[in-house]
Scaffold this motif. Structure first.
Motif, PDB file in Angstrom:
ATOM      1  N   VAL A 109      32.659  36.196  45.253  1.00  0.00           N
ATOM      2  CA  VAL A 109      32.634  37.477  44.547  1.00  0.00           C
ATOM      3  C   VAL A 109      31.823  37.437  43.256  1.00  0.00           C
ATOM      4  CG1 VAL A 109      34.853  38.121  45.519  1.00  0.00           C
ATOM      5  CG2 VAL A 109      34.791  36.964  43.312  1.00  0.00           C
ATOM      6  N   LEU A 110      31.195  36.332  42.933  1.00  0.00           N
ATOM      7  CA  LEU A 110      30.477  36.232  41.660  1.00  0.00           C
ATOM      8  C   LEU A 110      29.371  37.280  41.521  1.00  0.00           C
ATOM      9  CD1 LEU A 110      30.386  34.710  39.009  1.00  0.00           C
ATOM     10  CD2 LEU A 110      28.824  33.059  40.052  1.00  0.00           C
ATOM     11  N   PRO A 111      28.548  37.530  42.558  1.00  0.00           N
ATOM     12  CA  PRO A 111      27.532  38.590  42.400  1.00  0.00           C
ATOM     13  C   PRO A 111      28.153  39.954  42.066  1.00  0.00           C
ATOM     14  CG  PRO A 111      27.036  37.244  44.314  1.00  0.00           C
ATOM     15  CD  PRO A 111      28.400  36.837  43.848  1.00  0.00           C
ATOM     16  N   LYS A 112      29.272  40.293  42.712  1.00  0.00           N
ATOM     17  CA  LYS A 112      29.937  41.563  42.436  1.00  0.00           C
ATOM     18  C   LYS A 112      30.506  41.593  41.020  1.00  0.00           C
ATOM     19  CE  LYS A 112      31.919  45.532  43.400  1.00  0.00           C
ATOM     20  NZ  LYS A 112      31.124  46.781  43.457  1.00  0.00           N
ATOM     21  N   ILE A 113      31.051  40.457  40.562  1.00  0.00           N
ATOM     22  CA  ILE A 113      31.555  40.370  39.187  1.00  0.00           C
ATOM     23  C   ILE A 113      30.436  40.651  38.196  1.00  0.00           C
ATOM     24  CG2 ILE A 113      32.418  38.764  37.434  1.00  0.00           C
ATOM     25  CD1 ILE A 113      34.082  37.423  39.616  1.00  0.00           C
ATOM     26  N   GLY A 117      35.821  36.570  50.854  1.00  0.00           N
ATOM     27  CA  GLY A 117      34.854  37.334  51.644  1.00  0.00           C
ATOM     28  C   GLY A 117      35.499  38.496  52.379  1.00  0.00           C
ATOM     29  N   VAL A 118      36.664  38.269  52.994  1.00  0.00           N
ATOM     30  CA  VAL A 118      37.344  39.322  53.763  1.00  0.00           C
ATOM     31  C   VAL A 118      37.832  40.431  52.842  1.00  0.00           C
ATOM     32  CG1 VAL A 118      39.370  39.843  55.165  1.00  0.00           C
ATOM     33  CG2 VAL A 118      37.995  37.816  55.671  1.00  0.00           C
ATOM     34  N   LEU A 119      38.479  40.054  51.725  1.00  0.00           N
ATOM     35  CA  LEU A 119      39.031  41.066  50.830  1.00  0.00           C
ATOM     36  C   LEU A 119      37.921  41.909  50.195  1.00  0.00           C
ATOM     37  CD1 LEU A 119      42.075  41.082  50.715  1.00  0.00           C
ATOM     38  CD2 LEU A 119      41.972  40.348  48.354  1.00  0.00           C
ATOM     39  N   ASP A 121      36.759  45.069  45.699  1.00  0.00           N
ATOM     40  CA  ASP A 121      37.318  45.025  44.346  1.00  0.00           C
ATOM     41  C   ASP A 121      37.733  43.592  44.020  1.00  0.00           C
ATOM     42  OD1 ASP A 121      38.552  45.368  41.917  1.00  0.00           O
ATOM     43  OD2 ASP A 121      40.124  46.719  42.644  1.00  0.00           O
ATOM     44  N   TRP A 122      36.933  42.892  43.212  1.00  0.00           N
ATOM     45  CA  TRP A 122      37.206  41.491  42.921  1.00  0.00           C
ATOM     46  C   TRP A 122      38.452  41.313  42.051  1.00  0.00           C
ATOM     47  CZ3 TRP A 122      37.219  40.122  37.778  1.00  0.00           C
ATOM     48  CH2 TRP A 122      36.537  40.969  36.886  1.00  0.00           C
ATOM     49  N   ARG A 123      38.793  42.321  41.238  1.00  0.00           N
ATOM     50  CA  ARG A 123      39.976  42.199  40.381  1.00  0.00           C
ATOM     51  C   ARG A 123      41.256  42.101  41.209  1.00  0.00           C
ATOM     52  NH1 ARG A 123      38.606  43.286  35.002  1.00  0.00           N
ATOM     53  NH2 ARG A 123      36.561  44.273  34.753  1.00  0.00           N
ATOM     54  N   LEU A 133      49.727  32.042  36.081  1.00  0.00           N
ATOM     55  CA  LEU A 133      49.918  33.482  36.281  1.00  0.00           C
ATOM     56  C   LEU A 133      49.402  34.282  35.088  1.00  0.00           C
ATOM     57  CD1 LEU A 133      53.486  33.525  37.891  1.00  0.00           C
ATOM     58  CD2 LEU A 133      51.263  33.741  39.029  1.00  0.00           C
ATOM     59  N   VAL A 134      49.620  33.784  33.876  1.00  0.00           N
ATOM     60  CA  VAL A 134      49.090  34.447  32.681  1.00  0.00           C
ATOM     61  C   VAL A 134      47.561  34.492  32.744  1.00  0.00           C
ATOM     62  CG1 VAL A 134      48.817  34.246  30.175  1.00  0.00           C
ATOM     63  CG2 VAL A 134      51.063  33.887  31.217  1.00  0.00           C
ATOM     64  N   GLY A 135      46.947  33.381  33.155  1.00  0.00           N
ATOM     65  CA  GLY A 135      45.491  33.358  33.292  1.00  0.00           C
ATOM     66  C   GLY A 135      45.001  34.326  34.354  1.00  0.00           C
ATOM     67  N   SER A 136      45.748  34.477  35.451  1.00  0.00           N
ATOM     68  CA  SER A 136      45.360  35.408  36.511  1.00  0.00           C
ATOM     69  C   SER A 136      45.329  36.845  36.001  1.00  0.00           C
ATOM     70  CB  SER A 136      46.333  35.297  37.690  1.00  0.00           C
ATOM     71  OG  SER A 136      46.282  34.020  38.285  1.00  0.00           O
ATOM     72  N   VAL A 137      46.328  37.225  35.194  1.00  0.00           N
ATOM     73  CA  VAL A 137      46.347  38.567  34.606  1.00  0.00           C
ATOM     74  C   VAL A 137      45.169  38.743  33.653  1.00  0.00           C
ATOM     75  CG1 VAL A 137      47.657  40.140  33.122  1.00  0.00           C
ATOM     76  CG2 VAL A 137      48.841  38.798  34.868  1.00  0.00           C
ATOM     77  N   GLN A 138      44.872  37.695  32.883  1.00  0.00           N
ATOM     78  CA  GLN A 138      43.740  37.755  31.953  1.00  0.00           C
ATOM     79  C   GLN A 138      42.432  37.998  32.708  1.00  0.00           C
ATOM     80  OE1 GLN A 138      43.468  37.220  28.385  1.00  0.00           O
ATOM     81  NE2 GLN A 138      41.402  37.943  28.864  1.00  0.00           N
ATOM     82  N   VAL A 139      42.246  37.311  33.832  1.00  0.00           N
ATOM     83  CA  VAL A 139      41.023  37.491  34.620  1.00  0.00           C
ATOM     84  C   VAL A 139      40.976  38.898  35.224  1.00  0.00           C
ATOM     85  CG1 VAL A 139      39.769  36.721  36.673  1.00  0.00           C
ATOM     86  CG2 VAL A 139      40.796  35.037  35.147  1.00  0.00           C
ATOM     87  N   ALA A 140      42.094  39.357  35.757  1.00  0.00           N
ATOM     88  CA  ALA A 140      42.130  40.666  36.421  1.00  0.00           C
ATOM     89  C   ALA A 140      41.850  41.819  35.470  1.00  0.00           C
ATOM     90  CB  ALA A 140      43.491  40.864  37.087  1.00  0.00           C
ATOM     91  N   THR A 141      42.131  41.637  34.185  1.00  0.00           N
ATOM     92  CA  THR A 141      41.935  42.709  33.197  1.00  0.00           C
ATOM     93  C   THR A 141      40.740  42.469  32.284  1.00  0.00           C
ATOM     94  OG1 THR A 141      43.474  41.602  31.678  1.00  0.00           O
ATOM     95  CG2 THR A 141      44.397  43.250  33.167  1.00  0.00           C
ATOM     96  N   ALA A 142      39.962  41.417  32.555  1.00  0.00           N
ATOM     97  CA  ALA A 142      38.876  41.022  31.648  1.00  0.00           C
ATOM     98  C   ALA A 142      37.833  42.141  31.511  1.00  0.00           C
ATOM     99  CB  ALA A 142      38.208  39.751  32.154  1.00  0.00           C
TER     100      ALA A 142
END
Length: 505
Positions: free
Chosen positions: A36-40, A163-165, A171-173, A94-103
């Motif tokens: 997902v890096l290109p989409k990010i 890739g599937v998602l 939506d990479w988030r 889990l805290v890091g996952s939330v940080q990435v999802a809202t970055a």
């Protein structure tokens, strides 16, 4: 050392299964971002041409923090108890996952990935030490093999899952938001599974200076070797620039810091790593085998996407869906390697419990070496069917090695040192992978340019330039697979020094 007395015992097999839930989630995030890096970059309004180097820290930062965290958190679990350290690390993930999802920006995204890795990096070695505590010697290798299978399966799912998602939701988030409910369930199940497991805490203090020295050494090594990626900053036809001026000094600094770490560990009253471990011939040999396996594994994991993407982009550049196809094809072809590794890891542990470590490691290395020799014959027209078969052979061989190569090292450690030693096993494999990627980049770029210039008079330059370029790319990839075969051959020689019996320390 003192031990917390449990109120009731639990089935170690159930504990192993539930603890592995979090390992799987963390392993998925190790590779999911590659799809997902290109989409990010597109969503964060970053230029694919000029800012790819900065964006690559989404991957590099994770791997670096993953490696560093496991070094010191493994030892912390010796001192503070496996359960508490495991739970804290899962919460950090889990805290890091939330940080990435809202970055909102790349900087915050990279920071979130580092936080994720600081938690995820410790889960595997702490789990390895935990099962070493609760399983008897004859069953320990099989339990370690199960952890290796779960960890490797997570890598495999990461490629396909991303890739599937992305294909379904675009939506990479969402990839990182999903970690939250899964992780919370894993947190509750893990607490329940470990609530009565004896929490052994070793006496002694934490070696802060040793931790600082080895962490700085690993950081400098990763920065220096990863600098080789800048050799490929221009396009295929352009002139290549040399490595940045900081690359060699960073590698040199890493060696100096490693020497200082060894010097300090020999004098420290309570060292991070008891160097007497390496007086055990079997453990020392297994450590080197782990480095060589990591080196060879990195070549396969890097070469497969490179081969597939290069071929599709050269031969089917007109297809507007070519990038999506490349991501999909890479995911399922590479899963032939990672899935077969996961499948073989568990029987590798069972066999080591019955036969001893050495014969299983040598069998696995022989099988993996055959696979690398097969793959060194890849050419521009190699079919997916042939590639998948050869990757399966390689993966089965590498999978057989995972558990006995870890058990040989952990078994040589005293009970109050297993957390730190389990971390060393994984760290050595990651160091080998770092060296493998660096060699692939530095050798590949220079070799590609040399072959391109040497083939200037080839009729294909004018009649079929795509085939000409693909022939060069496949030749370079085949040569690097030969390096993998040589590393595995060296591993076979080293493995002969390992013990063939089951022992307890």
């Amino acid at each position: 050392m003192h031990t917390d007395s449990p109120k009731a015992s639990v089935d170690p097999r159930l504990t192993l299964i539930l603890v592995s839930v979090a390992i799987f989630v963390g392993a998925v995030d190790l590779t999911v971002v590659s799809a997902v890096l290109p989409k990010i970059m597109l969503d964060l309004q970053l230029s694919l041409d000029t800012e790819l180097g900065r964006a690559s820290w989404v991957v590099t930062g994770y791997l670096l923090a993953y490696t560093v965290s496991m070094i010191f958190v493994g030892r912390l679990s010796d001192l503070l108890g496996r359960r508490s350290v495991y739970m804290v690390c899962l919460v950090i993930f889990l805290v890091g996952s939330v940080q990435v999802a809202t970055a909102p920006s790349l900087a915050w995204l990279i920071f979130g990935r580092v936080v994720q890795a600081l938690g995820a990096g410790a889960l595997v070695p702490v789990s390895m030490a935990l099962v070493s505590d609760i399983f008897p010697p004859t069953a320990r290798a099989a339990a370690l093999g199960f952890i290796g299978a779960v960890d490797t399966a997570g890598w495999m799912v990461g490629h396909l899952y991303g890739g599937v998602l992305m294909r379904i939701f675009d939506d990479w988030r969402l990839l990182f938001w999903i970690n939250l409910p899964i992780g919370l369930v894993a947190l509750v199940l893990t607490w329940w599974a470990l609530r009565h497991v004896p929490q052994r805490r070793s006496s002694g203090s934490f070696d802060w200076l040793g931790t600082l020295l080895i962490s700085a050494s690993l950081t400098a090594l990763n920065l220096g070797l990863a600098a080789g990626a800048e050799l490929g900053a221009t396009d295929f036809y352009g002139e290549r620039v040399g490595p940045p001026p900081y690359a060699l000094p960073m590698v040199g600094l890493a060696i100096i810091l490693l020497a200082l770490f060894v010097w300090w560990e020999r004098r420290a009253r309570d060292p991070l790593l008891d160097l007497r471990l390496f007086r055990d011939r079997s453990a020392a040999a297994a450590c080197l085998v782990n480095v060589l396996v990591g080196f060879a594994l990195a070549l396969a994991i890097t070469n497969v996407p490179l081969f597939i993407n290069t071929r599709l982009l050269l031969f089917e550049a007109h297809d507007p869906e070519v990038l999506r196809r490349a991501a999909w094809d890479t995911g399922w072809v590479l899963s032939a390697l990672t899935l077969s590794m996961a499948v073989a890891a568990l029987p590798g542990g069972f066999l080591a419990g019955r036969w001893g470590d050495r014969p299983v490691v040598m069998l696995g290395l022989a099988l993996a070496g055959s696979g690398y020799l097969f793959m060194s014959g890849w050419n521009a027209l190699s079919s997916y069917q042939i590639m998948v078969f050869q990757l399966i052979v390689t993966g089965l061989g590498l999978g057989l090695v995972i558990a006995p190569a870890a058990d040989a090292v952990i078994r040589a450690a005293t009970r109050d040192r297993r957390g730190g030693v389990a971390a060393i096993v994984i760290a050595l494999r990651l160091v080998g992978m770092t060296i493998g990627v660096a060699l692939l980049t530095m050798w590949g770029v220079q070799r590609q340019d040399a072959l391109r210039r040497a083939g200037a008079d080839d009729p294909l330059v004018w009649s079929d330039p795509a085939l000409f370029l693909m022939n060069i790319a496949s030749a370079v990839i085949s040569e690097t697979f030969s390096f993998g075969a040589l590393a595995i051959l060296l591993g076979l020689v080293v493995a002969a020094a390992m013990s063939g019996s089951i022992r307890e320390h």
